[in-house]
Enzyme design. Structure first.
Site, mmCIF file in Angstrom:
data_model
loop_
_atom_site.group_PDB
_atom_site.id
_atom_site.type_symbol
_atom_site.label_atom_id
_atom_site.label_comp_id
_atom_site.label_asym_id
_atom_site.label_seq_id
_atom_site.Cartn_x
_atom_site.Cartn_y
_atom_site.Cartn_z
ATOM 1 N N HIS A 1 33.777 44.302 38.071
ATOM 2 C CA HIS A 1 33.861 43.127 38.940
ATOM 3 C C HIS A 1 32.529 42.884 39.635
ATOM 4 C CE1 HIS A 1 35.366 40.142 41.738
ATOM 5 N NE2 HIS A 1 36.471 40.101 41.010
ATOM 6 N N HIS A 2 32.173 41.604 39.752
ATOM 7 C CA HIS A 2 30.897 41.237 40.364
ATOM 8 C C HIS A 2 30.835 41.639 41.836
ATOM 9 C CE1 HIS A 2 27.065 39.418 39.967
ATOM 10 N NE2 HIS A 2 27.395 38.487 39.114
ATOM 11 N N ALA A 3 31.969 41.856 42.468
ATOM 12 C CA ALA A 3 31.959 42.326 43.850
ATOM 13 C C ALA A 3 31.329 43.706 43.959
ATOM 14 C CB ALA A 3 33.378 42.366 44.415
ATOM 15 N N VAL B 1 29.053 45.030 41.396
ATOM 16 C CA VAL B 1 27.805 45.184 40.648
ATOM 17 C C VAL B 1 27.058 43.859 40.579
ATOM 18 C CG1 VAL B 1 28.653 47.062 39.178
ATOM 19 C CG2 VAL B 1 28.891 44.703 38.409
ATOM 20 N N ASN C 1 25.277 43.424 45.686
ATOM 21 C CA ASN C 1 24.632 42.269 45.073
ATOM 22 C C ASN C 1 23.379 41.890 45.856
ATOM 23 O OD1 ASN C 1 26.355 40.780 42.783
ATOM 24 N ND2 ASN C 1 27.761 41.789 44.210
#
Length: 464
Positions: free
Chosen positions: A138-140, A142, A307
């Protein structure tokens, strides 16, 4: 506990059933190099052992109704590798079409937020005897750099590379009670007015400075100025993907001949392929497509969070027929956009995202999706293009030689195409993610990339 930054949490808030914000990748493996021979059980056991040494693989989300701020990461004390590593086989004949279709189906499945936000699907039955691994993170948790670093810790330069020692500097997320989360959130929210007073003056000058730079021809494209194409609509929950592999030496030949950056050549490849794709569909716009290019601010920003990115808008010159002229125009636009983006500050996006909230962002995005608003306002940007540098040497994933590593970024309402490229051992691996309702013939687009590279090589040879 480790509290998510506003930018990290925004990827949770903006996610809907049709806008899934995990980052994917397809790794194609030569399993003949695995010490002792390949078995799924052996690979899963090795994966489980290595993730024990990497705390980021074992953290999960936790929140409280009393929390006024963003959620937190905590250690998953019930971590089980069986919940994250799955096995599946391709139907015959096991070629690229079957692999892409299966991976597209997997990409369209949301991650379980009750567990650490990642999973891997081991895919057997490929026609050449290789094995593929489809990863989802999940972009949260990485961005491009941190995701690549996490995957790198599962790899080695030799098939029998030792397992990584536990990184003591990578602190465990720990645990948190409802009271801990609530009190920490209250203190964080109480500090927001002071933060707002600091960033508002800088932001108020943003528009006039942008207009001034635009008048001097020194600005990157403004949002909402991109032309509309069939790629710029409302997403469904379906995903399709395609991939190809290019010769990195050819890319460098073009780079050197035209004295541009590798990233300029990557953008030119995307431009040439998109130009052919849209021409064949009779929808090539008369003005340039606009891409947003994520820019890493690791080492430039002192803000917390996983991020560490900002976004740069740039023109792709798709309206220019001559490939050499197009590449030089892209290089010029890219240089201007990079300089302009740097003047905005490395932490501007991170600072403003701290004020994002689940109630407002989540509700707004669901309404935006349901009402199809992406098709009712000017296009913000046409697509996302990312270029991730990788190692120039052979790499082994859990003992298996990596033949290809195709990165696949998320897509958004209004910008239904993501092109991500990664260099690895002399190759440039290109991964495309889209939505079949917007791009039903995605292989037509990806198959235009080799031709676009040959076109640039031919132009480079004429120039030298």
């Amino acid at each position: 506990m480790q509290r998510l930054s506003g930018l990290d949490a925004s990827f949770l808030y903006l996610e809907t059933s049709t806008q899934l914000l995990h980052v994917c990748g397809v790794i194609v493996l030569d399993i003949s190099t695995v010490p002792g021979g390949y078995t799924f059980a052996g690979l899963k056991a090795e994966l489980g052992a290595r993730t024990e040494a990497i705390p980021a693989f074992r953290r999960k989300l936790q929140d409280s109704r009393l929390n006024l701020d963003h959620p937190v990461w905590v250690e998953d004390t019930d971590f089980d590798i069986d919940r994250h590593c799955h096995r599946v086989a391709l139907p015959a004949p096991g070629g690229r079409d079957e692999l892409a279709e299966l991976c597209g189906d997997i990409a369209g499945i949301p991650l379980d937020r009750a567990r650490p936000l990642w999973e891997m699907w081991v895919i057997e039955g490929l026609d050449d005897g290789s094995v593929a691994v489809m990863s989802k993170m999940h972009h949260a948790g990485v961005d491009g750099i941190t995701g690549a670093n996490m995957m790198a810790q599962l790899c080695g330069l030799e098939p029998d590379a030792p397992r990584p020692d536990r990184d003591d500097s990578a602190e465990s997320a720990g645990q948190a009670s409802t009271l801990d989360i609530a009190v920490g959130g209250l203190l964080a929210v109480a500090s927001r007015p002071a933060k707002l007073l600091r960033i508002v003056p800088q932001s108020l000058t943003l528009l006039p400075r942008w207009i001034g730079r635009a008048r001097r021809g020194e600005a990157m494209p403004a949002p909402f100025t991109a032309p509309r194409t069939s790629l710029n609509g409302t997403l469904t929950s379906h995903r399709n993907l395609a991939f190809t592999q290019l010769d990195l030496d050819k890319v460098k030949t073009v780079k050197n001949a035209f004295d541009v950056k590798v990233n300029d050549v990557v953008l030119a490849l995307c431009s040439g392929a998109l130009r052919k794709y849209l021409q064949n569909r009779r929808e090539l716009p008369g003005k340039s497509l606009v891409a947003i290019v994520p820019v890493s601010v690791h080492g430039k920003s002192d803000r917390p969070g996983t991020n560490q990115v900002s976004g740069m808008f740039t023109q792709l010159g798709t309206q220019i027929e001559d490939p050499a002229e197009r590449l030089l125009a892209i290089g010029e636009h890219n240089s201007t956009s990079k300089e302009h983006n740097e003047t905005l500050g490395a932490s501007l996006l991170q600072d403003w995202s701290q004020f994002a909230g689940q109630a407002v962002f989540g509700t707004a995005m669901r309404l935006y999706s349901t009402l199809g608003l992406a098709e009712r306002h000017p296009v913000v940007h046409n697509l996302v293009i990312s270029n991730v540098p990788g190692p120039a040497v052979p790499l082994y994933f859990l003992g298996a030689l990596i033949r290809a590593m195709y990165p696949l970024g998320p897509i958004f309402h209004g910008a239904g195409l993501n092109v991500t490229v990664m260099s690895l051992n002399g190759q440039l691996d290109v991964g495309l993610m889209s939505c079949p309702e917007l791009a039903p013939h995605l292989w037509d687009l990806v198959d235009a990339f080799p031709a676009a590279l040959d076109e640039l090589v031919e132009a480079a040879e004429k120039r030298s």
